[in-house]
Design a protein around this motif. Structure first.
Motif, PDB file in Angstrom:
ATOM      1  N   GLY A 139       0.832  -1.194   0.000  1.00 31.92           N
ATOM      2  CA  GLY A 139       0.000   0.000   0.000  1.00 31.92           C
ATOM      3  C   GLY A 139       0.863   1.238   0.000  1.00 31.92           C
ATOM      4  N   ARG A 140       0.228   2.410  -0.116  1.00 29.85           N
ATOM      5  CA  ARG A 140       0.981   3.656  -0.167  1.00 29.85           C
ATOM      6  C   ARG A 140       0.149   4.795   0.390  1.00 29.85           C
ATOM      7  NH1 ARG A 140       2.064   5.025  -6.320  1.00 29.85           N
ATOM      8  NH2 ARG A 140       2.772   2.868  -6.247  1.00 29.85           N
ATOM      9  N   THR A 141       0.849   5.844   0.801  1.00 33.59           N
ATOM     10  CA  THR A 141       0.218   7.091   1.223  1.00 33.59           C
ATOM     11  C   THR A 141       1.163   8.222   0.853  1.00 33.59           C
ATOM     12  OG1 THR A 141      -0.785   8.283   3.075  1.00 33.59           O
ATOM     13  CG2 THR A 141       1.196   7.034   3.549  1.00 33.59           C
ATOM     14  N   THR A 142       0.623   9.414   0.592  1.00 42.18           N
ATOM     15  CA  THR A 142       1.436  10.534   0.149  1.00 42.18           C
ATOM     16  C   THR A 142       1.439  11.645   1.195  1.00 42.18           C
ATOM     17  OG1 THR A 142      -0.464  11.473  -1.030  1.00 42.18           O
ATOM     18  CG2 THR A 142       1.027  10.057  -2.284  1.00 42.18           C
ATOM     19  N   LEU A 143       2.559  12.357   1.265  1.00 46.33           N
ATOM     20  CA  LEU A 143       2.736  13.483   2.176  1.00 46.33           C
ATOM     21  C   LEU A 143       3.060  14.724   1.365  1.00 46.33           C
ATOM     22  CD1 LEU A 143       5.140  11.792   4.767  1.00 46.33           C
ATOM     23  CD2 LEU A 143       2.662  11.679   4.707  1.00 46.33           C
ATOM     24  N   SER A 144       2.620  15.878   1.831  1.00 45.55           N
ATOM     25  CA  SER A 144       2.941  17.141   1.175  1.00 45.55           C
ATOM     26  C   SER A 144       3.052  18.236   2.233  1.00 45.55           C
ATOM     27  CB  SER A 144       1.866  17.509   0.145  1.00 45.55           C
ATOM     28  OG  SER A 144       0.602  17.678   0.774  1.00 45.55           O
ATOM     29  N   GLY A 145       3.788  19.302   1.864  1.00 42.61           N
ATOM     30  CA  GLY A 145       3.914  20.456   2.750  1.00 42.61           C
ATOM     31  C   GLY A 145       4.766  20.224   3.969  1.00 42.61           C
ATOM     32  N   LEU A 146       5.828  19.418   3.860  1.00 40.91           N
ATOM     33  CA  LEU A 146       6.682  19.166   5.021  1.00 40.91           C
ATOM     34  C   LEU A 146       7.403  20.419   5.491  1.00 40.91           C
ATOM     35  CD1 LEU A 146       6.150  16.161   4.252  1.00 40.91           C
ATOM     36  CD2 LEU A 146       8.474  15.689   5.004  1.00 40.91           C
ATOM     37  N   SER A 147       7.606  21.379   4.591  1.00 37.08           N
ATOM     38  CA  SER A 147       8.294  22.607   4.982  1.00 37.08           C
ATOM     39  C   SER A 147       7.482  23.426   5.982  1.00 37.08           C
ATOM     40  CB  SER A 147       8.590  23.455   3.743  1.00 37.08           C
ATOM     41  OG  SER A 147       7.388  23.757   3.045  1.00 37.08           O
ATOM     42  N   ALA A 148       6.169  23.173   6.073  1.00 32.36           N
ATOM     43  CA  ALA A 148       5.336  23.899   7.040  1.00 32.36           C
ATOM     44  C   ALA A 148       5.542  23.407   8.464  1.00 32.36           C
ATOM     45  CB  ALA A 148       3.856  23.765   6.657  1.00 32.36           C
ATOM     46  N   LEU A 149       6.197  22.250   8.630  1.00 30.28           N
ATOM     47  CA  LEU A 149       6.485  21.754   9.980  1.00 30.28           C
ATOM     48  C   LEU A 149       7.612  22.580  10.579  1.00 30.28           C
ATOM     49  CD1 LEU A 149       6.389  17.921   9.242  1.00 30.28           C
ATOM     50  CD2 LEU A 149       4.588  19.311  10.267  1.00 30.28           C
ATOM     51  N   GLN A 150       7.343  23.201  11.691  1.00 27.14           N
ATOM     52  CA  GLN A 150       8.331  24.082  12.315  1.00 27.14           C
ATOM     53  C   GLN A 150       9.101  23.339  13.397  1.00 27.14           C
ATOM     54  OE1 GLN A 150       6.028  27.461  13.701  1.00 27.14           O
ATOM     55  NE2 GLN A 150       6.537  28.612  11.875  1.00 27.14           N
ATOM     56  N   PRO A 151      10.410  23.532  13.442  1.00 25.56           N
ATOM     57  CA  PRO A 151      11.189  22.969  14.553  1.00 25.56           C
ATOM     58  C   PRO A 151      10.834  23.668  15.858  1.00 25.56           C
ATOM     59  CG  PRO A 151      12.566  24.371  13.170  1.00 25.56           C
ATOM     60  CD  PRO A 151      11.255  24.234  12.461  1.00 25.56           C
ATOM     61  N   PRO A 152      11.121  23.055  17.000  1.00 25.58           N
ATOM     62  CA  PRO A 152      10.725  23.665  18.283  1.00 25.58           C
ATOM     63  C   PRO A 152      11.248  25.080  18.484  1.00 25.58           C
ATOM     64  CG  PRO A 152      11.379  21.383  18.599  1.00 25.58           C
ATOM     65  CD  PRO A 152      11.714  21.726  17.176  1.00 25.58           C
TER      66      PRO A 152
END
Length: 335
Positions: A139-152
């Motif tokens: 199976g598969r799943t897709t991710l997008s917008g990882l740059s919106a994740l902010q480091p602490p």
């Protein structure tokens, strides 16, 4: 000794010999069913979920949780292979292998894998299930917008506020000289959290619209903002009169940029500019889990092969040659 006694003695001897052989050689009397191979039960992917952990400035750890559904006889040597494929280039970024072991009974089992990828763009997470080295589901799943994740270190509940009554950035003319104009630029900051961070600083830069040259810049320390409160720190900028300017404000905390805002100052009466904001909030998004194959008894079934009905090499030229040959043959028989 009569005939009946002889038959009875022979039968007793035969039974005794059979019992002796059964005791010496185990398994002689075992039925054929005891030697049948027990087929393992089906193993399928029931669900998959992805969570972001350990977000840093350059990378992020993706925790992939896969739920496996098993039924029937025990399935031994079950393994899970999870890989991250770049959504743009299609290149394989990283792979993890998880040994699940033996699955028994009608139940679901959770298998976890952690993939470390760069914090940008998007990825396709592919999951493959093996049983004794044989692929049984995927199976598969897709991710997008990882740059919106902010480091602490970049997370903050204090941001530039923007409402109809209180814009995030505004200005007024404090002094209009013959060649210079002094602007009083005000910003609006709101604390939407439950704590009061300190060491906040706002910097405002005025850039001439046509040349992009920085005309002036100024900074002001904000200090601490209580939860739910809004403050309006201001700075003064002196710029050449008769030009239009972009006003860029940045919010800093302990040397870390945590928010930005933009506005314009139109000092040229013959031409005006707008903030022309193109900034778009892109959130981290995970698609629903998609199964790549239908399963039949725990095994993926392939699609029927499509047959190409056009035979290669047979075109108009070959057809003409065939007609010419048929004509020659008919003429020869007529002769």
């Amino acid at each position: 000794m009569n005939r009946e006694r002889l038959l009875t003695a022979g039968a007793v001897g035969t039974v005794a010999v059979a019992l002796l052989v059964a005791g010496v050689v185990p398994g002689v009397l075992a039925g054929p069913d005891s030697r049948e191979v027990v087929r393992p039960g089906p193993v399928q992917i029931a669900d998959a979920a992805v969570a972001a952990e350990n977000v840093s400035g350059a990378t992020v750890d993706l925790r992939v949780e896969t739920r496996l559904r098993h039924a029937g006889n025990p399935s031994e040597n079950v393994t899970l292979v999870v890989r991250a494929v770049d959504g743009d280039s299609g290149l394989l970024q990283t792979t993890r292998r998880v040994d699940v072991g033996t699955l028994r009974g009608d139940r679901e089992t959770t298998a976890n894998a952690t993939l470390s990828v760069e914090r940008e763009g998007g990825y396709r997470i592919e999951t493959v299930v093996y049983r004794d080295g044989e692929r049984v589901d995927q199976g598969r799943t897709t991710l997008s917008g990882l740059s919106a994740l902010q480091p602490p270190y970049a997370r903050s509940d204090v941001t530039f506020a923007e409402t109809d009554a209180l814009p995030e950035l505004s200005y007024s003319v404090a002094d209009a000289g013959p060649n210079r104009t002094t602007l009083n630029v005000s910003t609006a900051l709101t604390n939407g959290g439950d704590t009061a961070p300190d060491d906040l600083r706002v910097t405002v830069v005025a850039r001439q619209a046509e040349s992009n040259v920085v005309a002036d810049r100024a900074s002001v320390r904000v200090g601490s903002i209580r939860p739910g409160r809004t403050v309006a720190p201001s700075v003064r900028l002196t710029v050449p009169e008769g030009y239009n300017y972009y006003l860029d404000a940045t919010l800093w905390r302990d040397g870390v940029l945590i928010d930005t805002a933009r506005s314009t100052a139109n000092l040229d009466p013959s031409r005006t500019i707008s903030a022309d904001e193109t900034r778009e909030e892109v959130e981290f998004e995970v698609s629903d889990f998609e199964s790549d194959s239908a399963t039949d008894g725990g095994r993926p079934t392939s699609d029927p092969t499509r047959l190409d009905t056009q035979a290669p090499g047979f075109g108009p030229v070959v057809a003409l040659v065939a007609l010419f040959s048929a004509g020659l043959l008919a003429r020869r028989w007529a002769a």
